[in-house]
Write a protein that holds these residues in place. Structure first.
Motif, PDB file in Angstrom:
ATOM      1  N   LYS A 186      -6.524 -14.767   3.497  1.00  0.00           N
ATOM      2  CA  LYS A 186      -5.203 -14.143   3.591  1.00  0.00           C
ATOM      3  C   LYS A 186      -5.163 -12.766   2.948  1.00  0.00           C
ATOM      4  CE  LYS A 186      -2.178 -18.188   3.983  1.00  0.00           C
ATOM      5  NZ  LYS A 186      -0.978 -18.850   3.427  1.00  0.00           N
ATOM      6  N   TYR A 187      -6.157 -12.445   2.117  1.00  0.00           N
ATOM      7  CA  TYR A 187      -6.182 -11.179   1.397  1.00  0.00           C
ATOM      8  C   TYR A 187      -7.240 -10.219   1.953  1.00  0.00           C
ATOM      9  CZ  TYR A 187      -3.320 -13.639  -2.039  1.00  0.00           C
ATOM     10  OH  TYR A 187      -2.321 -14.352  -2.663  1.00  0.00           O
ATOM     11  N   ILE A 242      -6.647  -7.107  -0.468  1.00  0.00           N
ATOM     12  CA  ILE A 242      -6.546  -7.287  -1.920  1.00  0.00           C
ATOM     13  C   ILE A 242      -6.841  -5.992  -2.662  1.00  0.00           C
ATOM     14  CG2 ILE A 242      -8.941  -8.038  -2.190  1.00  0.00           C
ATOM     15  CD1 ILE A 242      -5.917  -9.439  -4.131  1.00  0.00           C
ATOM     16  N   ASN A 243      -7.660  -5.113  -2.078  1.00  0.00           N
ATOM     17  CA  ASN A 243      -7.961  -3.830  -2.717  1.00  0.00           C
ATOM     18  C   ASN A 243      -6.707  -2.978  -2.865  1.00  0.00           C
ATOM     19  OD1 ASN A 243     -11.141  -3.507  -2.906  1.00  0.00           O
ATOM     20  ND2 ASN A 243     -10.676  -4.567  -0.996  1.00  0.00           N
ATOM     21  N   VAL A 244      -5.840  -3.000  -1.860  1.00  0.00           N
ATOM     22  CA  VAL A 244      -4.578  -2.260  -1.927  1.00  0.00           C
ATOM     23  C   VAL A 244      -3.670  -2.876  -2.984  1.00  0.00           C
ATOM     24  CG1 VAL A 244      -2.503  -1.596  -0.633  1.00  0.00           C
ATOM     25  CG2 VAL A 244      -4.748  -1.548   0.488  1.00  0.00           C
ATOM     26  N   MET A 245      -3.651  -4.188  -3.047  1.00  0.00           N
ATOM     27  CA  MET A 245      -2.824  -4.902  -4.008  1.00  0.00           C
ATOM     28  C   MET A 245      -3.237  -4.599  -5.450  1.00  0.00           C
ATOM     29  SD  MET A 245      -1.980  -8.942  -3.575  1.00  0.00           S
ATOM     30  CE  MET A 245      -2.077  -8.685  -1.803  1.00  0.00           C
ATOM     31  N   TRP A 273      -4.714  -1.825  -6.570  1.00  0.00           N
ATOM     32  CA  TRP A 273      -4.681  -0.406  -6.941  1.00  0.00           C
ATOM     33  C   TRP A 273      -3.630  -0.080  -8.004  1.00  0.00           C
ATOM     34  CZ3 TRP A 273      -7.818   3.623  -6.451  1.00  0.00           C
ATOM     35  CH2 TRP A 273      -7.305   4.921  -6.645  1.00  0.00           C
ATOM     36  N   PRO A 274      -2.380  -0.560  -7.898  1.00  0.00           N
ATOM     37  CA  PRO A 274      -1.396  -0.221  -8.939  1.00  0.00           C
ATOM     38  C   PRO A 274      -1.793  -0.695 -10.333  1.00  0.00           C
ATOM     39  CG  PRO A 274      -0.297  -1.077  -6.992  1.00  0.00           C
ATOM     40  CD  PRO A 274      -1.769  -1.327  -6.811  1.00  0.00           C
ATOM     41  N   LEU A 275      -2.408  -1.878 -10.431  1.00  0.00           N
ATOM     42  CA  LEU A 275      -2.805  -2.406 -11.740  1.00  0.00           C
ATOM     43  C   LEU A 275      -4.070  -1.737 -12.256  1.00  0.00           C
ATOM     44  CD1 LEU A 275      -2.164  -6.212 -11.154  1.00  0.00           C
ATOM     45  CD2 LEU A 275      -0.894  -4.731 -12.709  1.00  0.00           C
ATOM     46  N   GLN A 276      -5.077  -1.636 -11.391  1.00  0.00           N
ATOM     47  CA  GLN A 276      -6.368  -1.149 -11.860  1.00  0.00           C
ATOM     48  C   GLN A 276      -6.396   0.368 -12.013  1.00  0.00           C
ATOM     49  OE1 GLN A 276      -9.352  -4.759 -10.642  1.00  0.00           O
ATOM     50  NE2 GLN A 276      -9.529  -2.889  -9.450  1.00  0.00           N
ATOM     51  N   GLY A 321     -12.423   7.340   3.155  1.00  0.00           N
ATOM     52  CA  GLY A 321     -11.834   8.219   2.168  1.00  0.00           C
ATOM     53  C   GLY A 321     -12.519   8.081   0.820  1.00  0.00           C
ATOM     54  N   LEU A 322     -11.947   8.777  -0.173  1.00  0.00           N
ATOM     55  CA  LEU A 322     -12.521   8.755  -1.519  1.00  0.00           C
ATOM     56  C   LEU A 322     -12.400   7.384  -2.173  1.00  0.00           C
ATOM     57  CD1 LEU A 322     -11.340  12.115  -3.135  1.00  0.00           C
ATOM     58  CD2 LEU A 322     -13.657  11.222  -3.238  1.00  0.00           C
ATOM     59  N   THR A 323     -11.190   6.885  -2.224  1.00  0.00           N
ATOM     60  CA  THR A 323     -10.898   5.613  -2.880  1.00  0.00           C
ATOM     61  C   THR A 323      -9.796   4.912  -2.104  1.00  0.00           C
ATOM     62  OG1 THR A 323      -9.107   6.435  -4.283  1.00  0.00           O
ATOM     63  CG2 THR A 323     -11.359   6.687  -5.148  1.00  0.00           C
ATOM     64  N   THR A 324      -9.397   3.741  -2.607  1.00  0.00           N
ATOM     65  CA  THR A 324      -8.275   3.024  -1.998  1.00  0.00           C
ATOM     66  C   THR A 324      -7.009   3.875  -2.008  1.00  0.00           C
ATOM     67  OG1 THR A 324      -9.180   0.881  -2.636  1.00  0.00           O
ATOM     68  CG2 THR A 324      -6.808   0.969  -2.215  1.00  0.00           C
ATOM     69  N   GLY A 325      -6.795   4.627  -3.086  1.00  0.00           N
ATOM     70  CA  GLY A 325      -5.596   5.449  -3.210  1.00  0.00           C
ATOM     71  C   GLY A 325      -5.729   6.804  -2.559  1.00  0.00           C
ATOM     72  N   GLN A 326      -6.832   7.485  -2.803  1.00  0.00           N
ATOM     73  CA  GLN A 326      -7.079   8.800  -2.209  1.00  0.00           C
ATOM     74  C   GLN A 326      -7.917   8.607  -0.947  1.00  0.00           C
ATOM     75  OE1 GLN A 326      -8.124   8.397  -5.646  1.00  0.00           O
ATOM     76  NE2 GLN A 326      -6.207   9.140  -6.509  1.00  0.00           N
ATOM     77  N   HIS A 327      -7.284   8.043   0.077  1.00  0.00           N
ATOM     78  CA  HIS A 327      -8.034   7.701   1.291  1.00  0.00           C
ATOM     79  C   HIS A 327      -8.144   8.865   2.261  1.00  0.00           C
ATOM     80  CE1 HIS A 327      -4.093   7.399   3.152  1.00  0.00           C
ATOM     81  NE2 HIS A 327      -3.737   6.564   2.182  1.00  0.00           N
ATOM     82  N   LEU A 328      -7.388   9.945   2.017  1.00  0.00           N
ATOM     83  CA  LEU A 328      -7.467  11.167   2.822  1.00  0.00           C
ATOM     84  C   LEU A 328      -7.182  10.925   4.296  1.00  0.00           C
ATOM     85  CD1 LEU A 328     -10.710  12.719   1.222  1.00  0.00           C
ATOM     86  CD2 LEU A 328      -8.335  12.959   0.479  1.00  0.00           C
TER      87      LEU A 328
END
Length: 285
Positions: free
Chosen positions: A155-156, A165-168, A170-173, A253-260
């Motif tokens: 499911k993740y 789960i990687n997107v989930m 990101w805010p914590l890590q 992209g670079l990372t989960t957050g900076q996916h460009l």
């Protein structure tokens, strides 16, 4: 060599839970290896999760317009934080590694653990406006999430109903741990133990025990270093143009957050893998 210290910030109501078992395995395994282990059992401590003016001794600097982060920073500088926050600060200061052990609630940590994050990772103690991410004040410490899910792993997945789960994570890590400078180890995820058989749960704990034996030697997950960004008001704190250009021909992209605007790097927040040269040195390969 000085004794290493591990702090376990633990949040579960029941001592009979799988989370309690995972916490106990960590305490036993790490202690047997010679580590000093400290546990903050948040429910047993009746830890106060709400960030309120009661967190500060003495008068508020601006009682007409209460801004928690500003008041916390002033109280930290003037040694006026409440005793429970200062007690947790002492534990964090000792720790070489912090393990957050919890059940995943609403795709995040339980409220009592969120309160620990908000009250204990105080501005001035864990970060300043000038010291964040790889320059954060906790840059010499490691941290990781160890948690249970109520659902199966599928499911993740990127095509799962709960989402990647990687997107989930990101805010914590990134937004909490990396923001404060922690070297973030890959999370340890116990997928759906409540729905598993006794033998499966035993196997999960044995895998956790095996990982714990080499935990402090692990490499951390990848985040984009600060030098890849134009850290100015004019540049908007965005990825530098030459970095974007270098990534134009790349698959991810670079990372989960900076996916460009590209597909997310696979397992960017869940595994330690060989990193792109930009993520290692900030220079093109």
């Amino acid at each position: 060599m000085a004794q290493k210290t591990v702090l376990i910030v633990y949040a579960h109501h029941s001592p009979r839970s799988f989370n309690a078992a995972a916490k106990d395995v960590a305490v036993q395994t790490l202690t047997a290896q010679g580590y000093k282990v400290i546990v903050s059992d948040l429910y047993a401590m009746n830890f106060q999760p709400s960030a309120t003016p009661a967190d500060f001794k003495g008068n508020l600097k601006n009682p007409e317009h209460f801004l928690y982060a500003e008041e916390a920073y002033i109280a930290w500088k003037e040694d006026r934080l409440s005793d429970d926050i200062k007690a947790e600060h002492r534990k964090v200061a000792q720790a070489d590694l912090i393990i957050f052990q919890f059940p995943l609630y609403w795709f995040s940590v339980p409220a009592i653990m969120k309160g620990w994050i908000e009250r204990v990772l105080t501005r001035g103690f864990a970060y300043t406006l000038q010291n964040t991410y790889d320059h954060g004040l906790c840059k010499d410490k490691k941290a990781m999430l160890s948690f249970t899910t109520g659902a199966m792993e599928s499911k993740y997945q990127p095509d799962g109903i709960n989402g990647d789960i990687n997107v989930m994570l990101w805010p914590l890590q990134n937004g909490v741990l990396h923001f404060c400078g922690f070297q973030v180890l890959a999370p340890h995820i116990f997928w759906g133990p409540a729905r598993a058989s006794p033998s499966e749960r035993t196997a999960m704990l044995e895998a956790w025990q095996a990982r714990l034996k080499g935990l402090l030697e692990e490499q951390h997950v990848a985040f984009a270093p600060s030098e890849l960004f134009d850290l100015s008001i004019q540049g908007g704190f965005r990825v530098r143009p030459e970095v974007k250009e270098a990534y134009r021909s790349k698959s991810y992209g670079l990372t989960t957050g900076q996916h460009l605007g590209k597909p997310l790097p696979p397992d960017n927040q869940t595994k330690t893998a060989a990193q792109d040269q930009y993520l290692v040195s900030g220079k093109p390969s």
